[in-house]
Design a protein around this motif. Structure first.
Motif, PDB file in Angstrom:
ATOM      1  N   TRP A 123      34.119  36.517  39.477  1.00 50.25           N
ATOM      2  CA  TRP A 123      34.833  37.758  39.785  1.00 50.25           C
ATOM      3  C   TRP A 123      36.241  37.448  40.301  1.00 50.25           C
ATOM      4  O   TRP A 123      37.201  38.126  39.952  1.00 50.25           O
ATOM      5  CB  TRP A 123      34.056  38.580  40.812  1.00 50.25           C
ATOM      6  CG  TRP A 123      34.717  39.888  41.127  1.00 50.25           C
ATOM      7  CD1 TRP A 123      35.713  40.099  42.027  1.00 50.25           C
ATOM      8  CD2 TRP A 123      34.451  41.163  40.536  1.00 50.25           C
ATOM      9  NE1 TRP A 123      36.094  41.424  42.031  1.00 50.25           N
ATOM     10  CE2 TRP A 123      35.322  42.094  41.120  1.00 50.25           C
ATOM     11  CE3 TRP A 123      33.552  41.602  39.560  1.00 50.25           C
ATOM     12  CZ2 TRP A 123      35.337  43.445  40.767  1.00 50.25           C
ATOM     13  CZ3 TRP A 123      33.553  42.940  39.210  1.00 50.25           C
ATOM     14  CH2 TRP A 123      34.436  43.851  39.804  1.00 50.25           C
ATOM     15  N   ASP A 159      43.497  36.067  41.067  1.00 51.29           N
ATOM     16  CA  ASP A 159      43.289  37.438  40.626  1.00 51.29           C
ATOM     17  C   ASP A 159      41.794  37.696  40.540  1.00 51.29           C
ATOM     18  O   ASP A 159      40.982  36.818  40.807  1.00 51.29           O
ATOM     19  CB  ASP A 159      43.963  37.694  39.279  1.00 51.29           C
ATOM     20  CG  ASP A 159      43.818  36.522  38.315  1.00 51.29           C
ATOM     21  OD1 ASP A 159      42.697  36.302  37.815  1.00 51.29           O
ATOM     22  OD2 ASP A 159      44.811  35.818  38.080  1.00 51.29           O
ATOM     23  N   ASP A 160      41.433  38.919  40.165  1.00 51.50           N
ATOM     24  CA  ASP A 160      40.010  39.258  40.070  1.00 51.50           C
ATOM     25  C   ASP A 160      39.706  39.956  38.759  1.00 51.50           C
ATOM     26  O   ASP A 160      40.598  40.200  37.938  1.00 51.50           O
ATOM     27  CB  ASP A 160      39.551  40.071  41.284  1.00 51.50           C
ATOM     28  CG  ASP A 160      40.318  41.369  41.481  1.00 51.50           C
ATOM     29  OD1 ASP A 160      40.579  42.071  40.486  1.00 51.50           O
ATOM     30  OD2 ASP A 160      40.670  41.690  42.640  1.00 51.50           O
ATOM     31  N   ALA A 161      38.455  40.293  38.581  1.00 46.94           N
ATOM     32  CA  ALA A 161      37.964  40.758  37.293  1.00 46.94           C
ATOM     33  C   ALA A 161      38.417  42.159  36.932  1.00 46.94           C
ATOM     34  O   ALA A 161      38.224  42.591  35.786  1.00 46.94           O
ATOM     35  CB  ALA A 161      36.434  40.700  37.269  1.00 46.94           C
ATOM     36  N   GLY A 163      41.671  43.180  37.658  1.00 48.41           N
ATOM     37  CA  GLY A 163      43.136  43.188  37.626  1.00 48.41           C
ATOM     38  C   GLY A 163      43.811  43.164  38.974  1.00 48.41           C
ATOM     39  O   GLY A 163      45.038  43.329  39.049  1.00 48.41           O
ATOM     40  N   VAL A 225      31.133  40.159  33.528  1.00 51.14           N
ATOM     41  CA  VAL A 225      32.217  39.293  33.990  1.00 51.14           C
ATOM     42  C   VAL A 225      32.011  37.871  33.481  1.00 51.14           C
ATOM     43  O   VAL A 225      32.971  37.189  33.086  1.00 51.14           O
ATOM     44  CB  VAL A 225      32.310  39.325  35.530  1.00 51.14           C
ATOM     45  CG1 VAL A 225      33.243  38.230  36.055  1.00 51.14           C
ATOM     46  CG2 VAL A 225      32.817  40.699  35.996  1.00 51.14           C
ATOM     47  N   ALA A 233      40.664  40.553  32.075  1.00 53.32           N
ATOM     48  CA  ALA A 233      40.157  41.394  33.157  1.00 53.32           C
ATOM     49  C   ALA A 233      39.584  42.646  32.519  1.00 53.32           C
ATOM     50  O   ALA A 233      39.834  42.938  31.347  1.00 53.32           O
ATOM     51  CB  ALA A 233      41.257  41.737  34.152  1.00 53.32           C
ATOM     52  N   LEU A 257      44.575  39.883  30.869  1.00 52.66           N
ATOM     53  CA  LEU A 257      45.024  40.274  32.203  1.00 52.66           C
ATOM     54  C   LEU A 257      46.502  40.627  32.203  1.00 52.66           C
ATOM     55  O   LEU A 257      46.922  41.557  32.907  1.00 52.66           O
ATOM     56  CB  LEU A 257      44.748  39.138  33.191  1.00 52.66           C
ATOM     57  CG  LEU A 257      45.199  39.351  34.638  1.00 52.66           C
ATOM     58  CD1 LEU A 257      44.526  40.583  35.246  1.00 52.66           C
ATOM     59  CD2 LEU A 257      44.892  38.108  35.467  1.00 52.66           C
TER      60      LEU A 257
END
Length: 271
Positions: A123, A159-161, A163, A225, A233, A257
């Motif tokens: 994630w 960053d993360d899943a 955005g 994910v 993302a 992303l």
């Protein structure tokens, strides 16, 4: 154990790490001040100001008495949240030299010793020297996003899943240089987390990420994910900042992303 970032209301994260006392962070990279100004002058072809720090050689950046990696390895080994440590790329030394951070810093340790960290089933992605799994390095990702390395007053570090972006402030935002800011896709705003990079890593490894992301995760997110590439993302519709009953009711599809960051306007110039 650090406490999680808490989200106030339906959209907006609290923007602080309340459980982490501010500590003298010997592993905090110098990404602002004299060294950044010196590198900007060099890139612009201007003479170096008298007394400004010189660019350090890779040997100097590697030859430190107290490298951060051994303690970080122990922290990863005892992490509350699952972590995948990706192997470093052949360009790790070149990336470290370009960033001008030493192995004494947590950032330097992650860039030189890893290709990146995948946290909580992927994630969260902390960027290192790059890997096939991530499809980018910290340096290449900043360049792809149009940020100068070095010289830009913002350095993207993860960053993360959905955005969200983690970045070190080197002059773009008000507040302390070196603090990490988070771009929240559910509020379309940058918010200071009130701590530096080392504390961010500690929180991501051991904090309550389920609480932090409570308003944006959906049932079965782990499987979706895990199937995404590290440069993707999840694009949700209606978007996270728009009203909807539950995240599960939003349609989802993985997209690059960079596309999601551009649509969100995360890196547009500040007015």
């Amino acid at each position: 154990m650090p406490q999680g970032l808490r989200r106030a209301g339906r959209h907006r994260p609290h923007g602080r790490l309340p459980g982490l006392g501010r500590r003298p962070d010997v592993h905090q990279p110098d990404l602002c001040g004299g060294r950044r100004l010196d590198l900007r002058r060099r890139l612009a072809g201007r003479p170096k100001a008298e007394g400004a720090p010189a660019i350090r050689s890779l040997d100097d950046l590697l030859a430190v008495a107290d490298p951060a990696w051994p303690s970080l390895q122990r922290e990863i080994g005892h992490a509350r949240n699952p972590v995948d440590v990706l192997p470093p790329a052949a360009t790790a030394g070149a990336d470290l030299h370009r960033l001008q951070v030493s192995l004494r810093s947590t950032l330097g340790a992650i860039v030189y010793q890893t290709g990146g960290l995948l946290i909580d089933c992927g994630w969260v992605r902390l960027l290192g020297s790059g890997s096939d799994q991530l499809g980018r390095s910290l340096v290449s990702w900043n360049l792809t996003c149009g940020l100068a390395v070095p010289g830009d007053p913002l350095l993207l570090v993860g960053d993360d899943a959905v955005g969200g972006l983690f970045a070190i402030n080197a002059g773009r935002f008000s507040g302390q240089p070196g603090e990490v800011h988070y771009f929240a896709p559910d509020s379309l705003s940058w918010e200071s987390l009130g701590r530096g990079y080392s504390d961010l890593v500690t929180f991501l490894l051991n904090g309550d990420l389920a609480d932090f992301y409570a308003n944006v995760r959906w049932n079965g997110w782990e499987t979706e994910v895990a199937a995404m590439a590290g440069y993707q993302a999840m694009s949700l519709y209606p978007p996270l900042w728009a009203k909807a009953s539950e995240t599960d009711e939003r349609s989802r599809r993985p997209v690059p992303l960079r596309e999601l960051v551009g649509l969100a306007g995360a890196l547009k110039p500040l007015s």
